[in-house]
Design a protein around this motif. Structure first.
Motif, PDB file in Angstrom:
ATOM      1  N   SER A 279       0.868  -1.192   0.000  1.00 41.04           N
ATOM      2  CA  SER A 279       0.000   0.000   0.000  1.00 41.04           C
ATOM      3  C   SER A 279       0.894   1.228   0.000  1.00 41.04           C
ATOM      4  N   GLU A 280       0.278   2.372  -0.344  1.00 37.80           N
ATOM      5  CA  GLU A 280       1.039   3.624  -0.348  1.00 37.80           C
ATOM      6  C   GLU A 280       1.481   3.986   1.063  1.00 37.80           C
ATOM      7  N   GLU A 281       0.583   3.685   2.031  1.00 39.89           N
ATOM      8  CA  GLU A 281       0.932   3.983   3.416  1.00 39.89           C
ATOM      9  C   GLU A 281       2.170   3.175   3.849  1.00 39.89           C
ATOM     10  N   GLU A 282       2.217   1.894   3.435  1.00 35.86           N
ATOM     11  CA  GLU A 282       3.365   1.044   3.793  1.00 35.86           C
ATOM     12  C   GLU A 282       4.623   1.545   3.115  1.00 35.86           C
ATOM     13  N   LEU A 283       4.519   2.018   1.874  1.00 32.60           N
ATOM     14  CA  LEU A 283       5.669   2.559   1.165  1.00 32.60           C
ATOM     15  C   LEU A 283       6.214   3.780   1.886  1.00 32.60           C
ATOM     16  N   GLU A 284       5.292   4.695   2.290  1.00 37.07           N
ATOM     17  CA  GLU A 284       5.719   5.901   3.009  1.00 37.07           C
ATOM     18  C   GLU A 284       6.374   5.540   4.332  1.00 37.07           C
ATOM     19  N   HIS A 285       5.827   4.511   4.988  1.00 39.10           N
ATOM     20  CA  HIS A 285       6.390   4.071   6.271  1.00 39.10           C
ATOM     21  C   HIS A 285       7.821   3.558   6.090  1.00 39.10           C
ATOM     22  N   MET A 286       8.039   2.743   5.065  1.00 39.36           N
ATOM     23  CA  MET A 286       9.384   2.203   4.817  1.00 39.36           C
ATOM     24  C   MET A 286      10.341   3.312   4.416  1.00 39.36           C
ATOM     25  N   PHE A 287       9.824   4.297   3.647  1.00 36.43           N
ATOM     26  CA  PHE A 287      10.659   5.427   3.260  1.00 36.43           C
ATOM     27  C   PHE A 287      11.127   6.192   4.488  1.00 36.43           C
ATOM     28  N   ASP A 288      10.163   6.469   5.397  1.00 31.12           N
ATOM     29  CA  ASP A 288      10.523   7.180   6.628  1.00 31.12           C
ATOM     30  C   ASP A 288      11.557   6.395   7.440  1.00 31.12           C
ATOM     31  N   MET A 289      11.411   5.049   7.466  1.00 31.48           N
ATOM     32  CA  MET A 289      12.364   4.225   8.221  1.00 31.48           C
ATOM     33  C   MET A 289      13.773   4.322   7.630  1.00 31.48           C
ATOM     34  N   ILE A 290      13.836   4.234   6.303  1.00 29.18           N
ATOM     35  CA  ILE A 290      15.148   4.309   5.649  1.00 29.18           C
ATOM     36  C   ILE A 290      15.819   5.658   5.868  1.00 29.18           C
ATOM     37  N   VAL A 291      15.005   6.748   5.760  1.00 34.25           N
ATOM     38  CA  VAL A 291      15.533   8.097   5.983  1.00 34.25           C
ATOM     39  C   VAL A 291      16.030   8.245   7.405  1.00 34.25           C
ATOM     40  N   SER A 292      15.239   7.723   8.337  1.00 35.78           N
ATOM     41  CA  SER A 292      15.641   7.862   9.753  1.00 35.78           C
ATOM     42  C   SER A 292      16.892   7.061  10.047  1.00 35.78           C
ATOM     43  N   LEU A 293      17.027   5.880   9.386  1.00 36.20           N
ATOM     44  CA  LEU A 293      18.231   5.071   9.575  1.00 36.20           C
ATOM     45  C   LEU A 293      19.453   5.810   9.032  1.00 36.20           C
ATOM     46  N   ARG A 294      19.258   6.488   7.893  1.00 41.12           N
ATOM     47  CA  ARG A 294      20.348   7.230   7.283  1.00 41.12           C
ATOM     48  C   ARG A 294      20.771   8.384   8.173  1.00 41.12           C
ATOM     49  N   ARG A 295      19.770   9.031   8.829  1.00 45.65           N
ATOM     50  CA  ARG A 295      20.078  10.171   9.725  1.00 45.65           C
ATOM     51  C   ARG A 295      20.608   9.704  11.070  1.00 45.65           C
ATOM     52  N   GLY A 296      20.488   8.383  11.295  1.00 46.14           N
ATOM     53  CA  GLY A 296      20.961   7.849  12.584  1.00 46.14           C
ATOM     54  C   GLY A 296      20.032   8.102  13.710  1.00 46.14           C
ATOM     55  N   GLU A 297      18.765   8.290  13.423  1.00 50.01           N
ATOM     56  CA  GLU A 297      17.782   8.588  14.461  1.00 50.01           C
ATOM     57  C   GLU A 297      17.348   7.306  15.167  1.00 50.01           C
TER      58      GLU A 297
END
Length: 297
Positions: A279-297
């Motif tokens: 789903s689009e919601e799941e895609l956005e969720h995974m995107f946020d996770m990847i971004v946060s991992l990259r930022r080290g959050e």
């Protein structure tokens, strides 16, 4: 020439008949044994077809000193030629006698054909374990090629099994540099036979040097040779290991992302990662996770 007798026993004489007396010499003793005479050392020459080509200089020096002290205990064997005597057996004793300054040496005189001479020399050296494996193999080959004998005939004449003759001669299929390493006692026959599984002479020589440098066992060599002859199996095994690594990464990434993940290798360290979303919601969720991992959050 003075004639003496010594208890040499039957040994070599029992294998090749004495065709006829070579020297009319008076017997000094009547005890059972082999008649011999004293010959001028300068009237004796080595046999160019003698199977033994390498003489240890240290052992010659030791024998020279022994002869100086005790004389020559066992007569050499010679073949009568036109104006000289050719050594059949005992070249080492003859060399040491000359070095010791002897003018004469006890010798048993025979009248032998070239085949009998070579046969006698091989038997004498084998009995004394004086031949290295390559010299022995070359001697068998010489009997076969120069005297038109078959391996079975050589085995019978030398009281050896046919398998012994065959296995010895197989060493001559090795690269000449590897053969020299055997002569120089850098390789055992066990190592050498393991190398025979390789057809390429350069591979044989490279691996022979590894044996000497790394003190590899025969079992080590057999394993290396097997890998060299079956490189595909080694690559397949590596692929299997890599597949297990990728599977482990997929499981770990699925646990983090909460969805199905597939890691595909393209070789040379390259590949791609496939992440499924539903789903689009799941895609956005995974995107946020990847971004946060990259930022080290």
């Amino acid at each position: 020439m003075a004639v003496k007798r010594t208890g040499l026993g039957k040994g070599l004489d029992s294998l090749i008949p004495d065709n006829k007396p070579a020297a009319k010499a008076k017997k000094l003793e009547e005890t059972p044994g082999q008649e011999y005479v004293m010959l001028n050392v300068n009237k004796i020459e080595p046999n160019r077809d003698q199977p033994r080509k390498y003489f240890n200089e240290d052992s010659i020096i030791e024998l020279t000193e022994s002869i100086k002290q005790n004389g020559v205990i066992f007569p050499i064997m010679v073949n009568r030629k036109d104006d000289y005597y050719q050594i059949v057996a005992g070249e080492r004793r003859w060399r040491a006698s000359k070095a010791a300054g002897l003018k004469e040496i006890p010798a048993v005189i025979k009248e032998l054909s070239d085949l009998e001479t070579l046969q006698y020399a091989i038997i004498e050296n084998i009995q004394r374990e004086d031949l290295n494996p390559i010299e022995e193999a070359r001697a068998y080959k010489q009997l076969i090629e120069e005297h038109d004998l078959k391996q079975d005939e050589v085995a019978e004449r030398l009281s050896k099994s046919r398998t012994t003759i065959t296995n010895a001669m197989r060493l001559l299929k090795l690269d000449e540099r590897v053969q020299q390493m055997i002569i120089d006692d850098m390789l055992t026959t066990g190592h050498a036979r393991a190398l025979l599984a390789l057809d390429d002479g350069e591979q044989q020589y490279i691996l022979a040097n590894r044996i000497f440098d790394e003190k590899l066992s025969v079992r080590d060599i057999e394993k290396i040779v097997k890998e060299l002859k079956n490189p595909k199996k080694v690559k397949e095994k590596k692929k299997e290991v890599n597949a297990l690594v990728y599977q482990d990464l997929e499981v770990k990434m699925q646990e983090v992302l909460g969805t199905k993940v597939k890691v595909a290798s393209k070789g040379k360290g390259k590949g791609k990662i496939e992440i499924e979303y539903y789903s689009e919601e799941e895609l956005e969720h995974m995107f946020d996770m990847i971004v946060s991992l990259r930022r080290g959050e």
